[in-house]
Design a protein around this motif. Structure first.
Motif, PDB file in Angstrom:
ATOM      1  N   GLU A 151       0.843  -1.198   0.000  1.00 55.11           N
ATOM      2  CA  GLU A 151       0.000   0.000   0.000  1.00 55.11           C
ATOM      3  C   GLU A 151       0.872   1.240   0.000  1.00 55.11           C
ATOM      4  N   PRO A 152       0.456   2.252  -0.737  1.00 58.92           N
ATOM      5  CA  PRO A 152      -0.660   2.312  -1.674  1.00 58.92           C
ATOM      6  C   PRO A 152      -0.253   1.769  -3.049  1.00 58.92           C
ATOM      7  N   ALA A 153      -1.244   1.628  -3.916  1.00 62.39           N
ATOM      8  CA  ALA A 153      -0.979   1.218  -5.295  1.00 62.39           C
ATOM      9  C   ALA A 153      -0.067   2.258  -5.941  1.00 62.39           C
ATOM     10  N   GLY A 154       0.893   1.783  -6.713  1.00 60.82           N
ATOM     11  CA  GLY A 154       1.805   2.687  -7.405  1.00 60.82           C
ATOM     12  C   GLY A 154       3.074   2.999  -6.638  1.00 60.82           C
ATOM     13  N   LEU A 155       3.217   2.462  -5.422  1.00 61.88           N
ATOM     14  CA  LEU A 155       4.395   2.760  -4.611  1.00 61.88           C
ATOM     15  C   LEU A 155       5.678   2.247  -5.262  1.00 61.88           C
ATOM     16  N   ALA A 156       5.658   1.031  -5.782  1.00 60.31           N
ATOM     17  CA  ALA A 156       6.870   0.467  -6.403  1.00 60.31           C
ATOM     18  C   ALA A 156       7.303   1.307  -7.603  1.00 60.31           C
ATOM     19  N   GLU A 157       6.367   1.719  -8.420  1.00 63.57           N
ATOM     20  CA  GLU A 157       6.687   2.516  -9.593  1.00 63.57           C
ATOM     21  C   GLU A 157       7.253   3.880  -9.188  1.00 63.57           C
ATOM     22  N   LEU A 158       6.669   4.471  -8.145  1.00 61.79           N
ATOM     23  CA  LEU A 158       7.176   5.751  -7.657  1.00 61.79           C
ATOM     24  C   LEU A 158       8.605   5.597  -7.135  1.00 61.79           C
ATOM     25  N   ALA A 159       8.869   4.546  -6.368  1.00 62.63           N
ATOM     26  CA  ALA A 159      10.212   4.318  -5.834  1.00 62.63           C
ATOM     27  C   ALA A 159      11.218   4.128  -6.971  1.00 62.63           C
ATOM     28  N   GLN A 160      10.849   3.368  -7.990  1.00 59.25           N
ATOM     29  CA  GLN A 160      11.739   3.168  -9.138  1.00 59.25           C
ATOM     30  C   GLN A 160      12.026   4.502  -9.838  1.00 59.25           C
ATOM     31  N   ARG A 161      11.024   5.307  -9.981  1.00 60.20           N
ATOM     32  CA  ARG A 161      11.176   6.620 -10.637  1.00 60.20           C
ATOM     33  C   ARG A 161      12.149   7.499  -9.840  1.00 60.20           C
ATOM     34  N   ILE A 162      12.010   7.516  -8.518  1.00 61.95           N
ATOM     35  CA  ILE A 162      12.879   8.334  -7.663  1.00 61.95           C
ATOM     36  C   ILE A 162      14.325   7.864  -7.757  1.00 61.95           C
ATOM     37  N   VAL A 163      14.531   6.552  -7.676  1.00 62.36           N
ATOM     38  CA  VAL A 163      15.885   6.002  -7.749  1.00 62.36           C
ATOM     39  C   VAL A 163      16.525   6.301  -9.107  1.00 62.36           C
ATOM     40  N   ALA A 164      15.724   6.357 -10.147  1.00 64.54           N
ATOM     41  CA  ALA A 164      16.241   6.677 -11.486  1.00 64.54           C
ATOM     42  C   ALA A 164      16.569   8.166 -11.636  1.00 64.54           C
ATOM     43  N   GLY A 165      16.282   8.952 -10.589  1.00 62.61           N
ATOM     44  CA  GLY A 165      16.597  10.377 -10.631  1.00 62.61           C
ATOM     45  C   GLY A 165      15.463  11.256 -11.090  1.00 62.61           C
ATOM     46  N   ASP A 166      14.298  10.675 -11.310  1.00 61.01           N
ATOM     47  CA  ASP A 166      13.128  11.427 -11.768  1.00 61.01           C
ATOM     48  C   ASP A 166      12.213  11.689 -10.565  1.00 61.01           C
ATOM     49  N   VAL A 167      12.609  12.645  -9.729  1.00 59.32           N
ATOM     50  CA  VAL A 167      11.828  12.986  -8.534  1.00 59.32           C
ATOM     51  C   VAL A 167      10.721  13.951  -8.952  1.00 59.32           C
ATOM     52  N   PRO A 168       9.478  13.604  -8.665  1.00 58.82           N
ATOM     53  CA  PRO A 168       8.371  14.484  -9.070  1.00 58.82           C
ATOM     54  C   PRO A 168       8.499  15.881  -8.445  1.00 58.82           C
ATOM     55  N   HIS A 169       8.258  16.906  -9.265  1.00 62.83           N
ATOM     56  CA  HIS A 169       8.311  18.286  -8.769  1.00 62.83           C
ATOM     57  C   HIS A 169       7.039  18.634  -8.010  1.00 62.83           C
ATOM     58  N   GLN A 170       5.956  17.988  -8.366  1.00 63.96           N
ATOM     59  CA  GLN A 170       4.682  18.131  -7.665  1.00 63.96           C
ATOM     60  C   GLN A 170       4.283  16.745  -7.162  1.00 63.96           C
ATOM     61  N   PRO A 171       3.692  16.653  -5.969  1.00 60.37           N
ATOM     62  CA  PRO A 171       3.313  15.335  -5.449  1.00 60.37           C
ATOM     63  C   PRO A 171       2.347  14.604  -6.387  1.00 60.37           C
ATOM     64  N   LEU A 172       2.643  13.327  -6.615  1.00 60.81           N
ATOM     65  CA  LEU A 172       1.756  12.467  -7.392  1.00 60.81           C
ATOM     66  C   LEU A 172       0.607  12.005  -6.501  1.00 60.81           C
ATOM     67  N   ARG A 173      -0.515  11.678  -7.107  1.00 65.32           N
ATOM     68  CA  ARG A 173      -1.659  11.155  -6.355  1.00 65.32           C
ATOM     69  C   ARG A 173      -1.676   9.633  -6.493  1.00 65.32           C
ATOM     70  N   LEU A 174      -1.567   8.947  -5.356  1.00 60.97           N
ATOM     71  CA  LEU A 174      -1.655   7.488  -5.311  1.00 60.97           C
ATOM     72  C   LEU A 174      -2.993   7.096  -4.702  1.00 60.97           C
ATOM     73  N   ASP A 175      -3.366   5.826  -4.852  1.00 65.28           N
ATOM     74  CA  ASP A 175      -4.660   5.353  -4.352  1.00 65.28           C
ATOM     75  C   ASP A 175      -4.481   4.066  -3.555  1.00 65.28           C
ATOM     76  N   TRP A 176      -5.419   3.825  -2.648  1.00 69.69           N
ATOM     77  CA  TRP A 176      -5.448   2.574  -1.892  1.00 69.69           C
ATOM     78  C   TRP A 176      -5.961   1.458  -2.781  1.00 69.69           C
ATOM     79  N   ARG A 177      -5.547   0.241  -2.491  1.00 74.04           N
ATOM     80  CA  ARG A 177      -6.008  -0.949  -3.208  1.00 74.04           C
ATOM     81  C   ARG A 177      -7.268  -1.490  -2.504  1.00 74.04           C
ATOM     82  N   ASN A 178      -8.365  -0.784  -2.613  1.00 74.56           N
ATOM     83  CA  ASN A 178      -9.619  -1.213  -1.969  1.00 74.56           C
ATOM     84  C   ASN A 178      -9.379  -1.524  -0.499  1.00 74.56           C
ATOM     85  N   ALA A 179      -8.687  -0.616   0.152  1.00 73.02           N
ATOM     86  CA  ALA A 179      -8.316  -0.835   1.557  1.00 73.02           C
ATOM     87  C   ALA A 179      -9.395  -0.290   2.473  1.00 73.02           C
TER      88      ALA A 179
END
Length: 179
Positions: A151-179
């Motif tokens: 949790e939340p959905a999209g966390l792995a993709e966000l972490a990969q993006r950050i490690v690749a040096g692509d840190v979002p300038h504005q916060p991304l919106r993530l969602d719960w997995r029907n939690a």
């Protein structure tokens, strides 16, 4: 509005909780997650499946900013008192029912890079609503491929993006997995 037959409050009646969490990376770019035991099955097809993984962090105390709360929570949960808190890279707002106290969670996620993978989780269980099953440093490829509940959905993709040096300038919106 969703009414839950398991005794939870309708979503509109849930208390709101402001929360600060951290994407904590070690020098190998692994992400630290905590496994909790949910109060209800996380998958109706697997009634015994109750584990879910979450970032360190927790609720704001009166008068705290998200940044101050994030630093305090990291000291309490993983024993790291002095951290350089990076930017807020994501938000996740919505009803969350996997903890003992359901809530409308308004979460803000910050980047933290540690100089080592040494953490002290000895105090973690005493601060949490739900039973803590353990912690793990996740290699990002394993996290992205995992069938575990993250949790939340999209966390792995966000972490990969950050490690690749692509840190979002504005916060991304993530969602719960029907939690």
């Amino acid at each position: 509005m969703t009414d839950h037959s398991d005794g939870n409050l309708p979503d509109a009646d849930l208390p709101t909780r402001d929360i600060a969490r951290a994407l904590v990376f070690d020098p190998e770019n692994r992400l630290l997650l905590i496994e909790y035991e949910a109060v209800r099955p996380i998958d109706p097809a697997k009634p015994d499946a109750r584990g879910f993984w979450f970032m360190p962090g927790g609720g704001l105390e009166p008068g705290e900013s998200h940044e101050v709360a994030c630093r305090r929570e990291l000291a309490e949960e993983i024993g790291v008192a002095e951290v350089d808190l990076g930017p807020c890279v994501a938000v996740c707002d919505g009803p969350f029912h996997l903890f003992r106290k359901p809530r409308f969670a308004r979460e803000r996620y910050f980047v933290v890079r540690l100089a080592s993978d040494a953490v002290d989780t000895s105090r973690l269980a005493e601060t949490e609503d739900n039973p803590v099953r353990g912690t793990r440093w996740w290699p990002l490829d394993e996290l992205a491929a995992s069938a575990e509940r993250i949790e939340p959905a999209g966390l792995a993709e966000l972490a990969q993006r950050i490690v690749a040096g692509d840190v979002p300038h504005q916060p991304l919106r993530l969602d719960w997995r029907n939690a």
